[in-house]
Write a protein that holds these residues in place. Sequence first.
Motif, short mmCIF file in Angstrom:
data_model
loop_
_atom_site.label_atom_id
_atom_site.label_comp_id
_atom_site.label_asym_id
_atom_site.label_seq_id
_atom_site.Cartn_x
_atom_site.Cartn_y
_atom_site.Cartn_z
N ARG A 134 56.07 44.30 43.06
CA ARG A 134 54.71 44.06 42.58
C ARG A 134 54.48 42.57 42.32
NH1 ARG A 134 54.65 47.75 39.08
NH2 ARG A 134 55.57 46.56 37.39
N ASP A 135 55.45 41.92 41.69
CA ASP A 135 55.34 40.49 41.41
C ASP A 135 55.20 39.69 42.71
OD1 ASP A 135 55.55 41.00 38.71
OD2 ASP A 135 57.61 40.26 38.54
N GLN A 136 55.95 40.09 43.73
CA GLN A 136 55.86 39.41 45.01
C GLN A 136 54.47 39.56 45.63
OE1 GLN A 136 59.35 39.86 47.74
NE2 GLN A 136 60.09 41.16 46.07
N LEU A 137 53.94 40.76 45.58
CA LEU A 137 52.61 41.01 46.14
C LEU A 137 51.54 40.24 45.40
CD1 LEU A 137 52.82 44.84 46.90
CD2 LEU A 137 52.76 42.97 48.55
N VAL A 138 51.65 40.21 44.07
CA VAL A 138 50.67 39.46 43.27
C VAL A 138 50.75 37.97 43.61
CG1 VAL A 138 50.10 38.72 40.92
CG2 VAL A 138 50.55 41.13 41.39
N GLY A 139 51.97 37.45 43.71
CA GLY A 139 52.14 36.05 44.06
C GLY A 139 51.56 35.72 45.43
N GLU A 140 51.77 36.62 46.39
CA GLU A 140 51.24 36.41 47.73
C GLU A 140 49.71 36.45 47.72
OE1 GLU A 140 53.13 39.44 50.09
OE2 GLU A 140 55.08 38.45 49.96
N ALA A 141 49.15 37.39 46.98
CA ALA A 141 47.69 37.50 46.91
C ALA A 141 47.08 36.28 46.23
CB ALA A 141 47.29 38.77 46.15
N GLU A 142 47.70 35.82 45.16
CA GLU A 142 47.20 34.64 44.47
C GLU A 142 47.32 33.40 45.37
OE1 GLU A 142 49.41 34.57 40.80
OE2 GLU A 142 48.06 36.02 39.87
N GLU A 143 48.41 33.32 46.10
CA GLU A 143 48.59 32.19 47.01
C GLU A 143 47.50 32.20 48.09
OE1 GLU A 143 52.06 30.14 49.76
OE2 GLU A 143 52.32 32.21 49.13
N ALA A 144 47.21 33.36 48.64
CA ALA A 144 46.16 33.48 49.65
C ALA A 144 44.81 33.08 49.07
CB ALA A 144 46.11 34.89 50.21
N GLY A 145 44.54 33.48 47.85
CA GLY A 145 43.30 33.11 47.19
C GLY A 145 43.19 31.61 46.97
N HIS A 146 44.27 31.00 46.54
CA HIS A 146 44.26 29.56 46.32
C HIS A 146 44.11 28.81 47.65
CE1 HIS A 146 46.38 30.54 42.37
NE2 HIS A 146 45.18 30.08 42.07
N ASP A 147 44.77 29.32 48.70
CA ASP A 147 44.64 28.70 50.02
C ASP A 147 43.19 28.77 50.50
OD1 ASP A 147 47.34 28.10 50.07
OD2 ASP A 147 47.87 29.76 51.43
N ALA A 148 42.56 29.93 50.33
CA ALA A 148 41.17 30.09 50.75
C ALA A 148 40.25 29.16 49.96
CB ALA A 148 40.74 31.55 50.58
N ARG A 149 40.50 29.06 48.67
CA ARG A 149 39.69 28.17 47.82
C ARG A 149 39.82 26.72 48.29
NH1 ARG A 149 42.23 27.16 42.29
NH2 ARG A 149 43.49 25.92 43.69
N ASP A 150 41.05 26.31 48.59
CA ASP A 150 41.28 24.94 49.04
C ASP A 150 40.63 24.66 50.39
OD1 ASP A 150 42.69 24.53 46.70
OD2 ASP A 150 44.66 24.66 47.66
N LYS A 151 40.72 25.64 51.30
CA LYS A 151 40.08 25.47 52.61
C LYS A 151 38.57 25.38 52.48
CE LYS A 151 43.70 27.57 55.37
NZ LYS A 151 44.12 28.71 56.17
N ALA A 152 38.00 26.20 51.62
CA ALA A 152 36.55 26.17 51.41
C ALA A 152 36.13 24.83 50.81
CB ALA A 152 36.12 27.32 50.50
N ALA A 153 36.91 24.34 49.86
CA ALA A 153 36.59 23.04 49.26
C ALA A 153 36.67 21.94 50.30
CB ALA A 153 37.53 22.76 48.09
N GLY A 154 37.65 22.01 51.17
CA GLY A 154 37.78 21.03 52.24
C GLY A 154 36.62 21.09 53.21
N ALA A 155 36.17 22.29 53.54
CA ALA A 155 35.03 22.45 54.45
C ALA A 155 33.76 21.90 53.83
CB ALA A 155 34.87 23.93 54.82
N VAL A 156 33.57 22.14 52.55
CA VAL A 156 32.38 21.61 51.86
C VAL A 156 32.43 20.09 51.86
CG1 VAL A 156 31.25 21.42 49.60
CG2 VAL A 156 31.98 23.66 50.45
N HIS A 157 33.60 19.54 51.57
CA HIS A 157 33.77 18.09 51.56
C HIS A 157 33.45 17.50 52.93
CE1 HIS A 157 35.41 14.17 50.59
NE2 HIS A 157 36.12 14.23 51.70
#
Length: 68
Positions: free
Chosen positions: A36-59
């Motif tokens: 469960r911890d691994q899955l949560v970590g992977e999901a959070e990582e994917a969310g942070h990656d998406a957030r960073d990509k979106a911020a880069g696209a806006v920039h």
Amino acid sequence: MGFDQAKDKAKQKMGEAKEKVGDATDNEDLENSGKRDQLVGEAEEAGHDARDKAAGAVHDFKEKHDDE
């Protein structure tokens, strides 16, 4: 890699360790908790990656349109 991504990776590694210890000791609850911890970590990582990509696209968009 930012702080959030490092924290996500650490959560995944801790989950792996818990899963291995649970497996080695026949502790199914600990093993499942590790998974469960691994899955949560992977999901959070994917969310942070998406957030960073979106911020880069806006920039990039703002830079392109500020020059016009």
